[in-house]
Structures are given as structure tokens and as C-alpha cells.
Design a protein around this motif. Structure first.
Motif, PDB file in Angstrom:
ATOM      1  N   SER A   1      -5.807  11.635   3.379  1.00 43.37           N
ATOM      2  CA  SER A   1      -6.018  12.025   1.985  1.00 43.37           C
ATOM      3  C   SER A   1      -4.874  12.940   1.586  1.00 43.37           C
ATOM      4  O   SER A   1      -4.120  13.425   2.433  1.00 43.37           O
ATOM      5  CB  SER A   1      -7.388  12.694   1.775  1.00 43.37           C
TER       6      SER A   1
ATOM      7  N   VAL B   1       0.836  -1.209   0.000  1.00 40.72           N
ATOM      8  CA  VAL B   1       0.000   0.000   0.000  1.00 40.72           C
ATOM      9  C   VAL B   1       0.869   1.256   0.000  1.00 40.72           C
ATOM     10  O   VAL B   1       0.648   2.173  -0.801  1.00 40.72           O
ATOM     11  CB  VAL B   1      -0.957   0.019   1.224  1.00 40.72           C
TER      12      VAL B   1
ATOM     13  N   ALA C   1      -1.797   3.310   7.195  1.00 44.84           N
ATOM     14  CA  ALA C   1      -2.298   2.261   6.301  1.00 44.84           C
ATOM     15  C   ALA C   1      -2.599   0.988   7.092  1.00 44.84           C
ATOM     16  O   ALA C   1      -3.624   0.326   6.870  1.00 44.84           O
ATOM     17  CB  ALA C   1      -1.282   1.975   5.188  1.00 44.84           C
TER      18      ALA C   1
ATOM     19  N   THR D   1      -8.916   2.664  -4.631  1.00 46.31           N
ATOM     20  CA  THR D   1      -9.079   3.858  -3.808  1.00 46.31           C
ATOM     21  C   THR D   1     -10.349   3.800  -2.962  1.00 46.31           C
ATOM     22  O   THR D   1     -10.521   4.619  -2.062  1.00 46.31           O
ATOM     23  CB  THR D   1      -9.110   5.140  -4.667  1.00 46.31           C
TER      24      THR D   1
ATOM     25  N   GLN E   1      -1.478  13.622   3.608  1.00 46.34           N
ATOM     26  CA  GLN E   1      -0.310  12.916   3.076  1.00 46.34           C
ATOM     27  C   GLN E   1       0.801  13.884   2.698  1.00 46.34           C
ATOM     28  O   GLN E   1       1.958  13.644   3.003  1.00 46.34           O
ATOM     29  CB  GLN E   1      -0.718  12.070   1.879  1.00 46.34           C
TER      30      GLN E   1
ATOM     31  N   GLN F   1      -7.789   1.160   0.065  1.00 49.74           N
ATOM     32  CA  GLN F   1      -6.431   1.680  -0.092  1.00 49.74           C
ATOM     33  C   GLN F   1      -5.863   1.014  -1.341  1.00 49.74           C
ATOM     34  O   GLN F   1      -6.119  -0.158  -1.575  1.00 49.74           O
ATOM     35  CB  GLN F   1      -5.539   1.304   1.109  1.00 49.74           C
TER      36      GLN F   1
ATOM     37  N   GLU G   1       0.256   4.749  -2.146  1.00 49.15           N
ATOM     38  CA  GLU G   1      -0.525   5.813  -1.515  1.00 49.15           C
ATOM     39  C   GLU G   1       0.374   6.998  -1.134  1.00 49.15           C
ATOM     40  O   GLU G   1      -0.110   8.099  -0.970  1.00 49.15           O
ATOM     41  CB  GLU G   1      -1.244   5.288  -0.269  1.00 49.15           C
TER      42      GLU G   1
END
Length: 189
Positions: free
Chosen positions: A156, A75, A96, A119, A186, A122, A79
Motif C-alpha cells: 500500500s 499494473v 505485483a 483497486t 510503496q 491491482q 500502482e
């Protein structure tokens, strides 16, 4: 981004998601009481991942059961941007893992699986990066805990400041909202 009318969502998942939207809190206790001892929290060893295909229909394709830590390694590089600072990748591994852990403890998002690989849950892929895997390894077993239970941590790309739930997020100050605006930013990690 979950559609509460998605017929593949478990009723319990629909209840949790609805409560989250109404209150801004991941509160598994809405499903009934459970006893959790903070010092005894252990991540589940595996996760069931629905591998969505072109048909994009839940539970009509392959479901893989894989080690949770391997899932997190698949992940984070999808991500987060793998060239970001190690601490950012470590934070990505923790949230995550917490997101997945929370859904596993809630009985899964779908009848056939805990999460899917898009999405909607994840983004999970089988390819890995050395840096992201090292960051995940350095946080193995670590989750975000509130009130003695692991929470389904959200994130996000850019949450804005404040976030959708009114939490100060100075690391994303001045950035436009890009994503649902809940949880960790993020780009600010």
C-alpha cells in the motif's frame, strides 16, 4: 479492502482473505495440502482479468486472458509512480507479479477471473511506460516465496512504521497510514 460479503468472491477466496485478516499471513494451505518444490516454481503463463465497467459488478462484463508478464507491465505504472527510481519499479514488478501469481494458484479471486482491474485487486490498464516495462522485464518470473510457495504479496502507499502486522518498516517511518497498512510500503520502495 475486499468486502468478505461480496457475493462474487469464490468461497475459497473468502476463506483465504478471512485467514489473512485474522493472522496477517497468506496461507493457501488453509485450503488443503499441496506439494510445492521451491526450485520448480514457475509463474503461470496467463492471467484472467475481469475488466470492470461502469456497472462495477463482478463477472458481468469482459474477461481478458493475457500473458502474466504483460499484465504486470500494465499494473506497475498505475500502482507505482513511473518516474520513481528503477529499483522501486523493479520491487513493484515483483510484488505485483507475486500478488497475481498467488491468486492464480489459489484458483482465482472470482469465478470468472483471477483478478479484476481496479483497486479491489491491482489497477491494470493497457497503457505502458518504457521505464516500468524495462523494470518488469528485468524481474521476469521472480516472485516472493515463503515456506516453498509464492505468497500473495501485498503493498500500500504508506504503511506507517510498524505495519498493520507489526513489521518494522523504517522506510515509511514518520509517514501517516495511507492504505491498508499491510505488506510493502510503496513510497518506501
Amino acid at each position: 479492502s475486499d468486502d468478505l460479503d461480496d457475493p462474487d468472491l469464490r468461497p475459497e477466496a473468502r476463506t483465504l482473505l478471512s485467514h489473512l485478516r485474522d493472522t496477517g499471513r497468506w496461507t493457501p494451505s488453509v485450503l488443503g495440502p499441496r506439494r510445492v518444490l521451491k526450485q520448480a516454481l514457475q509463474p503461470p503463463p496467463t492471467i484472467r482479468i475481469y475488466r470492470r465497467g461502469p456497472e462495477n459488478n463482478s463477472c458481468q462484463g469482459r474477461v481478458d486472458v493475457i500473458p502474466l508478464e504483460e499484465y504486470v507491465k500494465g499494473v506497475v505504472p498505475h500502482e507505482w509512480i513511473p518516474s520513481w527510481h528503477d529499483e522501486s519499479l523493479r520491487a513493484g514488478g515483483i510484488v505485483a507479479r507475486s500478488y497475481a501469481w498467488g491468486w492464480i494458484e489459489a484458483g482465482g479471486k472470482y469465478d470468472c477471473a483471477d483478478l479484476d482491474d481496479t483497486t479491489r485487486s491491482q489497477v491494470y490498464r493497457e497503457d505502458r511506460t518504457t521505464r516500468a516495462s524495462a523494470a518488469v522485464d528485468s524481474t521476469a518470473g521472480v516472485g516472493v516465496v515463503r515456506d516453498g510457495a509464492v505468497i500473495r504479496a501485498e503493498y500500500s502507499a504508506e504503511n506507517g512504521d510498524p505495519t498493520a502486522f507489526g513489521v518494522d518498516e523504517p522506510l515509511c517511518a514518520g509517514r501517516e497510514l495511507f492504505g491498508h497498512g499491510r505488506g510493502m510500503c510503496q513510497w518506501g520502495s
